[in-house]
Write an enzyme that holds these catalytic residues in place. Structure first.
Site, PDB file in Angstrom:
ATOM      1  N   HIS A 178       0.821  -1.224   0.000  1.00 34.77           N
ATOM      2  CA  HIS A 178       0.000   0.000   0.000  1.00 34.77           C
ATOM      3  C   HIS A 178       0.855   1.274   0.000  1.00 34.77           C
ATOM      4  O   HIS A 178       0.316   2.383  -0.096  1.00 34.77           O
ATOM      5  CB  HIS A 178      -0.939   0.032   1.213  1.00 34.77           C
ATOM      6  N   ASP A 229      -2.502 -10.591  -2.550  1.00 40.42           N
ATOM      7  CA  ASP A 229      -3.046 -10.137  -1.270  1.00 40.42           C
ATOM      8  C   ASP A 229      -4.532  -9.798  -1.458  1.00 40.42           C
ATOM      9  O   ASP A 229      -4.938  -9.360  -2.533  1.00 40.42           O
ATOM     10  CB  ASP A 229      -2.270  -8.896  -0.804  1.00 40.42           C
ATOM     11  N   HIS A 250      -6.161  -7.381  -0.479  1.00 38.98           N
ATOM     12  CA  HIS A 250      -6.381  -5.951  -0.737  1.00 38.98           C
ATOM     13  C   HIS A 250      -5.665  -5.534  -2.023  1.00 38.98           C
ATOM     14  O   HIS A 250      -4.599  -6.068  -2.344  1.00 38.98           O
ATOM     15  CB  HIS A 250      -5.846  -5.118   0.437  1.00 38.98           C
ATOM     16  N   ASP A 302      -4.021 -12.993   3.392  1.00 40.46           N
ATOM     17  CA  ASP A 302      -5.301 -12.619   3.993  1.00 40.46           C
ATOM     18  C   ASP A 302      -6.499 -13.032   3.145  1.00 40.46           C
ATOM     19  O   ASP A 302      -7.620 -12.612   3.392  1.00 40.46           O
ATOM     20  CB  ASP A 302      -5.350 -11.115   4.336  1.00 40.46           C
TER      21      ASP A 302
HETATM   22 ZN   LIG Z   1      -4.010  -7.341   2.602  1.00 43.94          ZN
END
Ligand SMILES: [Zn+2]
Length: 350
Positions: free
Chosen positions: A114, A150, A152, A237
């Site tokens: 991120h 991931d 996200h 995740d």
């Molecule tokens: Zn993540």
């Protein structure tokens, strides 16, 4: 040692429990496994990706402590740990280039995907995978394929390489979800147009949907791109026990994905894969098993017996959704229309 607070999801036990599991399974006793020690990244490594101002902000805030966003504090000494994580990725990349190992899994925290050029976010400070990719290029690798699986969207990595055709970035992520980005329409800009591929999938997606994406998009995309190395932003995740997300991948599903990526890498880039840990917050649940499964797959071990303890099975049934598959098929069909001008493998099947 990095710690925002003892109860933060991105906490020390993420790795200590994984290492306990790996020791218990005897992974480090196997002749084909080598444990590498990281060297810290230096300023010049970080500046391949991040701005001087942002690095200075992290250095100064690491003396006093501070905050980046509501989920991302800067604890004292952060920069020491962040440089070690980024340097771990570089150490792994060097070991692969130097043929000391065939592939490498960088078990590092804090995560990175991120973090953009000039900002941290979502538990991330330095973009480890981006720094590692630029290092690979500094050492002569021309094209790198990044698969970010991931849960996200890898918005920081996307931003860093958005106009750059020398890096093909492909992110599979739950959508709609944090950080909000990751639409199929976002395909890159300028020379980088067509080299940013987002695969947004609904909550409830499980092994079947990931396998479909692998066969329909990820493998043909990478085969056409012909990278010199593959980087994986390996967030765990997506596991069905993860407390922060709604995806339903199993440890076996993860190991199967990695096995396919290794077969792909063998056929197009001498087996070169550097996986870098991103998220994964099922600290006492799925995380140690998924990390074990990934390492087993990378080491060419039999993964057919990789599975979570029986007690988790009920959770899997409540998280996986039958509605996900038709939605994923539709998304892929829409994405192929958008990318048809950029990739031959899509036109070929028209
Ligand atoms: Zn993540």
């Amino acid at each position: 040692m990095h710690q925002q607070s003892p109860s933060h999801p991105e906490r020390r036990e993420r790795l200590s429990y994984t290492l306990d599991q790996l020791r218990e399974e005897g992974i480090f006793d196997l002749p084909q496994i080598r444990l590498l020690s990281p060297r810290p990244a230096i300023r010049d490594d970080v500046l391949l990706v991040h701005t001087r101002e942002y690095l200075q902000f992290l250095e100064e805030t690491s003396i006093t402590g501070g905050t980046i966003d509501a989920d991302t504090y800067v604890p004292k000494d952060l920069i020491r740990d962040a440089l070690l994580a980024a340097g771990g990725a570089i150490t792994g990349a060097d070991a692969v280039i130097n043929q000391e190992v065939k592939n490498c899994f960088v078990l590092a925290r804090p995560p990175g995907h991120h973090a953009g050029r000039s900002h941290g976010a979502g538990f991330c400070y330095l973009n480890n995978v981006a720094i590692m990719v630029r290092h690979l290029q500094r050492r002569g690798m021309r094209r790198i394929f990044i698969l970010d699986w991931d849960a996200h969207h890898g918005n920081g990595t996307e931003e860093i390489f958005y106009d750059d055709p020398s890096v093909l970035f492909c992110s599979v992520h739950q959508y709609p979800f944090y950080p909000g980005s990751g639409r199929i329409e976002d395909i890159g800009i300028g020379d980088g147009k067509g080299y940013n591929v987002n695969l947004p999938i609904p909550a409830g997606s499980s092994d079947k949907e990931y396998r479909f994406l692998l066969e329909e998009v990820i493998l043909p995309l990478a085969e056409e791109y012909m990278p010199d190395a593959i980087a994986i932003s390996a967030g765990q995740d997506n596991h069905f026990t993860d407390p922060l997300t709604g995806l339903a991948l199993t440890a076996r599903g993860y190991a199967g994905l990695m096995q396919e990526m290794c077969i792909l890498a063998d056929s197009i880039c001498y087996g070169r894969i550097i996986a870098v840990l991103e998220g994964g917050y099922s600290v006492e649940g799925g995380l140690p098993y998924t990390n074990l499964g990934l390492i087993a797959a990378m080491a060419g071990l039999d993964i057919s017996a990789i599975r979570e303890p029986e007690i988790y099975q009920e959770t899997l049934h409540s998280v996986a959704s039958a509605d996900a598959f038709p939605k994923v098929i539709r998304m892929v069909s829409d994405l192929k229309k958008i990318l048809a001008d950029n990739w031959y493998f899509i036109r070929r099947y028209d």
